[in-house]
Design a protein around this motif. Structure first.
Motif, PDB file in Angstrom:
ATOM      1  N   PHE A  97       7.954   9.942 -11.178  1.00  0.00           N
ATOM      2  CA  PHE A  97       6.869  10.368 -10.543  1.00  0.00           C
ATOM      3  C   PHE A  97       6.137   9.502  -9.826  1.00  0.00           C
ATOM      4  N   LEU A  98       5.964   8.960 -11.260  1.00  0.00           N
ATOM      5  CA  LEU A  98       4.889   7.334 -10.689  1.00  0.00           C
ATOM      6  C   LEU A  98       5.524   6.380  -9.685  1.00  0.00           C
ATOM      7  N   THR A  99       6.480   6.138 -10.052  1.00  0.00           N
ATOM      8  CA  THR A  99       7.004   4.952  -9.633  1.00  0.00           C
ATOM      9  C   THR A  99       7.150   5.137  -8.647  1.00  0.00           C
ATOM     10  N   GLU A 100       8.328   6.316  -8.245  1.00  0.00           N
ATOM     11  CA  GLU A 100       8.005   7.116  -6.374  1.00  0.00           C
ATOM     12  C   GLU A 100       7.121   7.182  -5.674  1.00  0.00           C
ATOM     13  N   ALA A 101       5.585   7.703  -6.270  1.00  0.00           N
ATOM     14  CA  ALA A 101       4.729   7.657  -5.302  1.00  0.00           C
ATOM     15  C   ALA A 101       3.871   6.529  -5.227  1.00  0.00           C
ATOM     16  N   ALA A 102       4.235   5.510  -6.219  1.00  0.00           N
ATOM     17  CA  ALA A 102       4.064   3.814  -6.117  1.00  0.00           C
ATOM     18  C   ALA A 102       4.117   3.296  -4.519  1.00  0.00           C
ATOM     19  N   HIS A 103       5.786   3.453  -4.913  1.00  0.00           N
ATOM     20  CA  HIS A 103       6.739   3.234  -3.372  1.00  0.00           C
ATOM     21  C   HIS A 103       6.094   3.385  -2.154  1.00  0.00           C
ATOM     22  N   LYS A 104       5.941   4.476  -1.950  1.00  0.00           N
ATOM     23  CA  LYS A 104       6.136   5.658  -0.727  1.00  0.00           C
ATOM     24  C   LYS A 104       4.334   5.401  -0.813  1.00  0.00           C
ATOM     25  N   THR A 105       4.030   5.649  -1.476  1.00  0.00           N
ATOM     26  CA  THR A 105       1.812   5.454  -0.651  1.00  0.00           C
ATOM     27  C   THR A 105       0.617   3.972  -1.606  1.00  0.00           C
ATOM     28  N   THR A 106       2.336   2.675  -1.927  1.00  0.00           N
ATOM     29  CA  THR A 106       1.677   1.620  -2.157  1.00  0.00           C
ATOM     30  C   THR A 106       2.793   0.387  -1.574  1.00  0.00           C
ATOM     31  N   PRO A 107       1.194  -0.712  -1.463  1.00  0.00           N
ATOM     32  CA  PRO A 107       3.197  -1.314  -0.582  1.00  0.00           C
ATOM     33  C   PRO A 107       3.930  -2.297  -1.339  1.00  0.00           C
ATOM     34  N   PHE A 108       4.100  -2.310  -2.231  1.00  0.00           N
ATOM     35  CA  PHE A 108       4.253  -2.163  -4.016  1.00  0.00           C
ATOM     36  C   PHE A 108       5.017  -1.961  -3.979  1.00  0.00           C
ATOM     37  N   ASP A 109       6.994  -2.741  -4.203  1.00  0.00           N
ATOM     38  CA  ASP A 109       8.189  -2.007  -4.682  1.00  0.00           C
ATOM     39  C   ASP A 109       7.912  -1.188  -5.652  1.00  0.00           C
ATOM     40  N   SER A 110       8.720  -0.328  -5.864  1.00  0.00           N
ATOM     41  CA  SER A 110       9.144  -0.014  -7.389  1.00  0.00           C
ATOM     42  C   SER A 110       9.740   0.068  -8.788  1.00  0.00           C
ATOM     43  N   GLN A 111      10.637  -1.447  -8.357  1.00  0.00           N
ATOM     44  CA  GLN A 111      11.008  -1.682  -8.892  1.00  0.00           C
ATOM     45  C   GLN A 111      10.512  -3.506  -9.752  1.00  0.00           C
ATOM     46  N   THR A 112       9.976  -3.007  -9.130  1.00  0.00           N
ATOM     47  CA  THR A 112       8.700  -4.390  -9.988  1.00  0.00           C
ATOM     48  C   THR A 112       8.218  -4.446 -10.910  1.00  0.00           C
ATOM     49  N   SER A 113       8.392  -5.552 -12.108  1.00  0.00           N
ATOM     50  CA  SER A 113       8.001  -5.241 -13.141  1.00  0.00           C
ATOM     51  C   SER A 113       6.390  -5.273 -13.816  1.00  0.00           C
ATOM     52  N   GLY A 114       5.815  -5.208 -12.324  1.00  0.00           N
ATOM     53  CA  GLY A 114       3.994  -5.060 -12.533  1.00  0.00           C
ATOM     54  C   GLY A 114       3.848  -3.096 -12.173  1.00  0.00           C
ATOM     55  N   VAL A 115       4.450  -3.066 -11.121  1.00  0.00           N
ATOM     56  CA  VAL A 115       4.338  -1.117 -11.476  1.00  0.00           C
ATOM     57  C   VAL A 115       5.114  -1.168 -12.175  1.00  0.00           C
ATOM     58  N   HIS A 116       6.704  -0.684 -13.246  1.00  0.00           N
ATOM     59  CA  HIS A 116       6.422  -0.661 -14.187  1.00  0.00           C
ATOM     60  C   HIS A 116       6.154  -0.444 -15.330  1.00  0.00           C
ATOM     61  N   PHE A 117       5.270  -1.828 -15.134  1.00  0.00           N
ATOM     62  CA  PHE A 117       4.184  -1.885 -16.571  1.00  0.00           C
ATOM     63  C   PHE A 117       2.968  -1.220 -16.032  1.00  0.00           C
ATOM     64  N   VAL A 118       2.450  -0.432 -15.761  1.00  0.00           N
ATOM     65  CA  VAL A 118       1.584   0.112 -14.680  1.00  0.00           C
ATOM     66  C   VAL A 118       1.593   1.632 -14.815  1.00  0.00           C
ATOM     67  N   CYS A 119       3.073   1.945 -14.350  1.00  0.00           N
ATOM     68  CA  CYS A 119       3.633   3.128 -14.415  1.00  0.00           C
ATOM     69  C   CYS A 119       3.670   3.524 -15.812  1.00  0.00           C
ATOM     70  N   GLY A 120       4.534   2.776 -16.528  1.00  0.00           N
ATOM     71  CA  GLY A 120       4.899   3.428 -18.141  1.00  0.00           C
ATOM     72  C   GLY A 120       3.895   3.299 -18.810  1.00  0.00           C
ATOM     73  N   GLY A 121       2.563   3.078 -18.312  1.00  0.00           N
ATOM     74  CA  GLY A 121       1.333   2.792 -19.267  1.00  0.00           C
ATOM     75  C   GLY A 121       1.318   4.105 -18.762  1.00  0.00           C
ATOM     76  N   LEU A 122       0.891   4.411 -17.661  1.00  0.00           N
ATOM     77  CA  LEU A 122       0.448   5.940 -17.621  1.00  0.00           C
ATOM     78  C   LEU A 122       1.338   6.875 -17.439  1.00  0.00           C
ATOM     79  N   SER A 123       2.337   7.273 -17.263  1.00  0.00           N
ATOM     80  CA  SER A 123       3.427   7.933 -18.306  1.00  0.00           C
ATOM     81  C   SER A 123       3.191   8.438 -19.805  1.00  0.00           C
TER      82      SER A 123
END
Length: 321
Positions: A97-123
């Motif tokens: 859910f978080l990676t999809e939300a990050a991709h659709k609501t922010t300028p960041f690509d959901s498959q970048t390592s930084g997005v995975h770090f933040v979303c992984g920690g929050l999940s």
């Protein structure tokens, strides 16, 4: 398959599918790595610098087996399984859910390592809050020797509520949250990095991709565990507070007023090495656990994807007829 991928040829799994695959992966992985978890907990709770009850992985395995039997390596397995199933479901559903939300609501690509770090920690933080009582029960079952203080899960819950109160189930939550965000974040970050580094050639089959998940997951587990290990030790020490009577036969016991007091006492009595007690079995367990978790998660997602595709194909064939 881990996380939302807008460029994937197949349809992205829904959070519900991610939850189902995550819970199944957690269940299978827990059954396989339970002995290493028991070894890790026993080492983490050992106070003595020298001449402790356990001093090596093989020696600890032989000692536990001779004194408590083979079943001892699955002590606390019921709450541990509940923990793994619940944690896997919440974590992977939240991550999807978080990676999809990050991709659709922010300028960041959901498959970048930084997005995975933040979303992984929050999940993982979300899953930790939900599952902390089960983790505390699992730790206490794995830590107790003979005779047992808790006969079964129901007895443990009623005894803890009566003698320590409901907040006992959340002991160690503070260091757990402090540790789980960077730990899980590094897991997903490292897994993403390793999968890109070890990307198979274009003509490789799906089997190679799944096996690559096992290797990349194991490497990610070692990296994340090494960098966040002391917090896991603090959590285990705090979770067995008020449980000292069941620990006497294993050696010295200590009571801690909180995480800071725990850190100070360990530093004074056990030195710097005290913060890394049980690291060897922990790394072995982390490599197996993380590797198997990602392996089985992608495996079960693949099974569900193939099943859905077959149903869709059969439906189209029936319509044509």
């Amino acid at each position: 398959m881990v996380g939302y991928d807008h460029g994937a040829q197949d349809a992205a799994p829904s959070p519900e599918q991610a939850a189902l695959a995550g819970s199944a992966a957690g269940m299978v992985t827990r059954a396989l790595i339970s002995p290493f978890d028991v070894l890790k907990i026993r080492f983490q709770l050992q106070i003595e610098r020298q001449e402790g009850k356990y001093w090596g992985i093989l020696q600890a395995f032989r000692c536990i087996h001779s004194e408590e039997g083979l079943a001892a390596f699955w002590k606390g397995h019921v709450p541990a399984q509940l923990l793994s199933i619940c944690f896997g479901a919440v974590q992977f559903a939240s991550f999807q859910f978080l990676t999809e939300a990050a991709h659709k609501t922010t300028p960041f690509d959901s498959q970048t390592s930084g997005v995975h770090f933040v979303c992984g920690g929050l999940s993982a933080c979300s899953a930790t809050v939900v599952c902390q009582p089960l983790d505390t029960l699992r730790t206490r079952f794995a830590a107790q020797g003979e005779p047992k203080v808790y006969r079964n899960l129901r007895h443990a819950v009623s005894t803890m509520c009566r003698s320590e109160g409901p907040l006992a189930f959340y002991r160690g939550l503070c260091p757990t949250l402090l540790a789980v965000f960077p730990y899980a974040g590094l897991q997903f970050f490292s897994y993403n990095v390793f999968k890109k580094l070890l990307a198979p050639p274009p003509n490789a089959g799906k089997t190679g991709g799944i096996l690559r998940s096992l290797v990349c997951g194991s490497a990610a587990g070692v990296v994340s565990k090494t960098m966040t290990y002391p917090f896991d030790l603090f959590k285990k020490r705090l979770q067995v507070g008020g449980f000292e009577a069941a620990r006497v036969q294993f050696g010295q016991v200590r009571s801690y007023r909180g995480m800071v007091d725990c850190m100070v006492q360990i530093a004074k009595e056990e030195g710097l090495r005290g913060f890394f007690k049980g690291l060897s079995p922990s790394l072995l367990k982390a490599a197996l656990s993380t590797g198997f978790t990602f392996f089985w998660y992608e495996f079960f997602l693949g099974v569900m994807s193939n099943f859905s595709e077959k149903r869709r194909t059969n439906g189209l064939d029936n319509q044509e007829r």
